[in-house]
Design an enzyme around this catalytic site. Structure first.
Site, mmCIF file in Angstrom:
data_model
loop_
_atom_site.group_PDB
_atom_site.id
_atom_site.type_symbol
_atom_site.label_atom_id
_atom_site.label_comp_id
_atom_site.label_asym_id
_atom_site.label_seq_id
_atom_site.Cartn_x
_atom_site.Cartn_y
_atom_site.Cartn_z
ATOM 1 N N CYS A 129 0.732 -1.023 -0.081
ATOM 2 C CA CYS A 129 0.029 0.028 -0.025
ATOM 3 C C CYS A 129 0.913 1.336 0.086
ATOM 4 O O CYS A 129 0.525 2.260 -0.356
ATOM 5 C CB CYS A 129 -1.139 -0.078 1.187
ATOM 6 S SG CYS A 129 -2.099 -1.419 1.138
ATOM 7 N N ASN B 239 -10.835 0.547 0.184
ATOM 8 C CA ASN B 239 -9.234 0.237 0.141
ATOM 9 C C ASN B 239 -8.579 -0.066 -1.282
ATOM 10 O O ASN B 239 -8.857 -1.295 -1.595
ATOM 11 C CB ASN B 239 -8.499 -0.501 1.349
ATOM 12 C CG ASN B 239 -7.225 -0.426 1.531
ATOM 13 O OD1 ASN B 239 -6.444 -0.127 0.521
ATOM 14 N ND2 ASN B 239 -6.811 -1.018 2.652
ATOM 15 N N HIS C 89 -3.288 7.101 3.398
ATOM 16 C CA HIS C 89 -3.649 5.766 2.485
ATOM 17 C C HIS C 89 -5.071 5.439 3.260
ATOM 18 O O HIS C 89 -5.263 5.505 4.361
ATOM 19 C CB HIS C 89 -2.549 4.647 2.900
ATOM 20 C CG HIS C 89 -3.161 3.349 2.589
ATOM 21 N ND1 HIS C 89 -3.991 3.181 1.311
ATOM 22 C CD2 HIS C 89 -3.279 2.160 3.087
ATOM 23 C CE1 HIS C 89 -4.225 1.732 1.326
ATOM 24 N NE2 HIS C 89 -3.837 1.205 2.549
HETATM 25 N N1 ACO Z 1 -19.305 -8.222 9.018
HETATM 26 C C1 ACO Z 1 -19.850 -8.697 10.347
HETATM 27 N N2 ACO Z 1 -19.014 -9.228 11.143
HETATM 28 C C2 ACO Z 1 -17.674 -9.149 10.911
HETATM 29 C C3 ACO Z 1 -17.097 -8.783 9.699
HETATM 30 C C4 ACO Z 1 -17.826 -8.446 8.819
HETATM 31 N N3 ACO Z 1 -17.555 -8.303 7.612
HETATM 32 N N4 ACO Z 1 -15.783 -8.962 9.764
HETATM 33 C C5 ACO Z 1 -15.565 -9.637 11.085
HETATM 34 N N5 ACO Z 1 -16.850 -9.623 11.689
HETATM 35 C C6 ACO Z 1 -17.038 -10.182 13.262
HETATM 36 C C7 ACO Z 1 -15.871 -11.174 13.706
HETATM 37 O O1 ACO Z 1 -16.123 -12.340 13.260
HETATM 38 C C8 ACO Z 1 -15.816 -10.965 15.176
HETATM 39 O O2 ACO Z 1 -17.028 -11.711 15.498
HETATM 40 P P1 ACO Z 1 -17.055 -12.549 16.908
HETATM 41 O O3 ACO Z 1 -16.756 -11.446 17.848
HETATM 42 O O4 ACO Z 1 -18.189 -13.209 17.049
HETATM 43 O O5 ACO Z 1 -15.739 -13.290 16.877
HETATM 44 C C9 ACO Z 1 -16.025 -9.523 15.324
HETATM 45 O O6 ACO Z 1 -16.855 -9.105 14.093
HETATM 46 C C10 ACO Z 1 -15.163 -8.447 15.474
HETATM 47 O O7 ACO Z 1 -13.953 -8.981 14.655
HETATM 48 P P2 ACO Z 1 -12.588 -8.282 14.575
HETATM 49 O O8 ACO Z 1 -11.806 -8.722 13.550
HETATM 50 O O9 ACO Z 1 -12.166 -8.221 16.141
HETATM 51 O O10 ACO Z 1 -13.115 -6.633 14.357
HETATM 52 P P3 ACO Z 1 -12.142 -5.407 14.619
HETATM 53 O O11 ACO Z 1 -13.295 -4.603 15.395
HETATM 54 O O12 ACO Z 1 -10.977 -5.749 14.692
HETATM 55 O O13 ACO Z 1 -12.277 -4.718 13.299
HETATM 56 C C11 ACO Z 1 -11.126 -4.690 11.181
HETATM 57 C C12 ACO Z 1 -11.807 -5.391 12.069
HETATM 58 C C13 ACO Z 1 -12.154 -3.548 10.603
HETATM 59 C C14 ACO Z 1 -10.522 -5.194 9.978
HETATM 60 C C15 ACO Z 1 -10.238 -3.529 11.972
HETATM 61 O O14 ACO Z 1 -9.342 -4.632 12.830
HETATM 62 C C16 ACO Z 1 -9.276 -2.744 11.380
HETATM 63 O O15 ACO Z 1 -9.836 -1.811 11.160
HETATM 64 N N6 ACO Z 1 -8.056 -2.979 11.005
HETATM 65 C C17 ACO Z 1 -7.221 -2.156 10.213
HETATM 66 C C18 ACO Z 1 -6.722 -3.109 9.273
HETATM 67 C C19 ACO Z 1 -7.037 -2.416 7.808
HETATM 68 O O16 ACO Z 1 -7.782 -1.666 7.523
HETATM 69 N N7 ACO Z 1 -6.751 -3.180 6.783
HETATM 70 C C20 ACO Z 1 -6.733 -2.789 5.691
HETATM 71 C C21 ACO Z 1 -5.915 -3.455 4.760
HETATM 72 S S1 ACO Z 1 -4.280 -3.322 5.124
HETATM 73 C C22 ACO Z 1 -3.676 -1.663 4.576
HETATM 74 O O17 ACO Z 1 -4.410 -1.372 3.743
HETATM 75 C C23 ACO Z 1 -2.694 -1.316 5.375
#
Ligand code: ACO
Length: 316
Positions: free
Chosen positions: A108, A273, A243
Site C-alpha cells: 500500500c 481500500n 492511505h
Molecule cells: N461483518 C460482520 N461481522 C464481521 C465482519 C463483517 N464483515 N468481519 C468480522 N466480523 C466479526 C468477527 O467475526 C468478530 O466476531 P466475533 O466477535 O463473534 O468473533 C467481530 O466481528 C470482531 O472481529 P474483529 O476482527 O475483532 O473486528 P475489529 O473490530 O478488529 O475490526 C477491522 C476489523 C475493521 C479489520 C479492524 O481490525 C481494522 O480496522 N483493522 C485495520 C486493518 C485494515 O484496515 N486493513 C486494511 C488493509 S491493510 C492496509 O491497507 C494497510
C-alpha cells in the site's frame, strides 16, 4: 520533483455494503461503523492495464504532455494477471510510447516508493518527465467467503506525471520486517528437487488489530518527522492525504495529532481500500475539484504490508 498532472480511473461496477450481504453474513451497519466504507468499485469484465492506461492518459492530458514526452514509467502494483512482463510494460504499449518501464511492489506504500524513485531519476538527470502510476485490484486478493477481509477493498488506478521542480520538500521511507500481520503467498510450480511442499494459492491474510496499531504509530511518526525535516508546524499543513485503509485509522491519527478533521481528506466511503492507488486517486479528485491551491502544503502518508511506510511533504 514537481507534479505536472494527475489522473485516475475506477472500475464501472459499484458494490454496496448491502450487496455484500448475499455473499456472507455481514451488514452495512457493521462495515460502515468499523471501516467507514459504504461502497467500492470492483473490476468485472475489465483488465487492470486498461484502468491504469486510462489514469495515465488523464494525467498526461492534465500535464499538457504527450506519451512520447515520457522518459520513464514506474508502476506501483501488488497483484497483476501477469508475473512477467510487468504491468508497466503493458501500460506503455496501451498509451503508445517506448520509454523504459519498471514495476515496484511496495504494497500500500508503493506509490510513495515509486515517487522516491522518480525523484532520484530526475535528480540524476536520467529523465525529465516520468509517469508514476499505481494500479491495484485487491478485490482479487481476498477470499470471497471470508467477511473479515472481503469487505475492505476496491479496485482502481491513479497516476501522476512528474517533472523537474521543487514541489517535494521532504520524504520518509521505512520498512520493518513484520510479515505475519499482513501477507499473501502465491502459487509457485514445484520441481522434482523440492524438499518442501509447494505453496498452495492463498488469499490475503491479515491481523486487523495489529495492522491498525502499526498504521497509526508509523504514520504519526512519519508526519512528525516530515514537519521537523521542513521546520514546519502542523498549522502550516493544509491537506493530509493518507492511505485510505480505514476511516477509524485516519480518525485516530487525526485525533492523536489534535488536528482539524476537515484537513484529513477521505474518499474511502466510495472507493474502499484501493491499496497503493488510494493516494493518487484521492490526489486527482482533490486536484480536479480545485481544492489544492498554489503554495498549499500537503502531507501524503501511506502504510502497508512489509510493514512499509512512505510519506512526503509537498508544496503545491
Ligand atoms: N461483518 C460482520 N461481522 C464481521 C465482519 C463483517 N464483515 N468481519 C468480522 N466480523 C466479526 C468477527 O467475526 C468478530 O466476531 P466475533 O466477535 O463473534 O468473533 C467481530 O466481528 C470482531 O472481529 P474483529 O476482527 O475483532 O473486528 P475489529 O473490530 O478488529 O475490526 C477491522 C476489523 C475493521 C479489520 C479492524 O481490525 C481494522 O480496522 N483493522 C485495520 C486493518 C485494515 O484496515 N486493513 C486494511 C488493509 S491493510 C492496509 O491497507 C494497510
Amino acid at each position: 520533483m514537481k507534479i505536472l498532472g494527475t489522473g485516475s480511473a475506477l472500475p464501472k461496477m459499484t458494490l454496496t455494503n448491502d450487496m455484500l450481504t448475499q455473499y456472507f453474513d455481514t451488514s452495512d451497519a457493521w462495515i460502515s461503523s468499523r471501516t467507514g466504507i459504504k461502497q467500492r468499485q470492483v473490476m468485472s469484465d475489465e483488465h487492470l492495464e486498461d484502468l491504469a492506461a486510462k489514469a495515465c492518459q488523464q494525467a498526461l492530458e492534465n500535464a499538457g504532455l504527450k506519451a512520447s514526452d515520457l522518459d520513464f514509467i514506474i508502476c506501483s502494483n501488488v497483484l497483476d494477471e501477469f508475473i512477467s512482463p510487468n504491468l508497466a510494460c503493458r501500460v506503455q504499449g496501451l498509451i503508445n510510447t517506448d520509454c523504459p518501464c519498471i514495476h515496484v511492489n511496495g504494497a500500500c506504500a508503493g506509490f510513495i516508493f515509486a515517487l522516491s524513485m522518480a525523484e532520484a531519476y530526475l535528480n540524476s538527470h536520467m529523465a525529465k518527465h516520468i509517469l508514476v502510476v499505481a494500479a491495484e485490484m485487491p478485490s482479487r486478493m481476498v477470499d470471497w467467503t471470508e467477511r473479515g477481509t472481503a469487505v475492505l477493498f476496491g479496485d482502481g488506478a491513479g497516476a501522476v506525471v512528474v517533472g523537474e521542480g521543487s514541489q517535494l520538500k521532504a520524504m520518509r521511507l521505512s520498512t520493518k520486517s513484520a510479515i505475519d500481520c499482513l501477507y499473501q503467498k502465491q502459487y509457485i510450480n514445484s520441481t522434482p528437487f523440492d524438499t518442501q511442499e509447494a505453496n498452495k494459492t492463498s488469499s490475503l491474510q491479515m491481523d486487523g488489530r495489529e495492522v491498525f496499531k502499526l498504521a497509526v504509530s508509523a504514520s504519526m511518526k512519519d508526519i512528525k518527522e516530515l514537519l521537523a525535516d521542513c521546520q514546519l508546524k502542523q498549522e502550516d499543513i493544509k491537506h493530509y492525504l493518507l492511505h485510505q485503509a480505514n476511516t477509524r485509522i485516519l480518525d485516530s491519527i487525526c485525533l492523536h495529532l489534535k488536528e482539524d478533521k476537515s484537513k484529513f481528506h477521505q474518499n474511502i466511503q466510495r472507493t474502499g481500500n484501493t491499496s497503493s492507488a488510494s493516494i493518487p486517486i484521492l490526489l486527482d479528485e482533490l486536484h480536479r475539484e480545485g481544492k489544492l491551491q498554489q503554495g498549499d502544503y500537503l502531507i501524503l502518508s501511506a502504510f502497508g504490508a512489509g510493514f512499509s511506510t512512505g510519506s512526503c511533504l509537498l508544496q503545491w
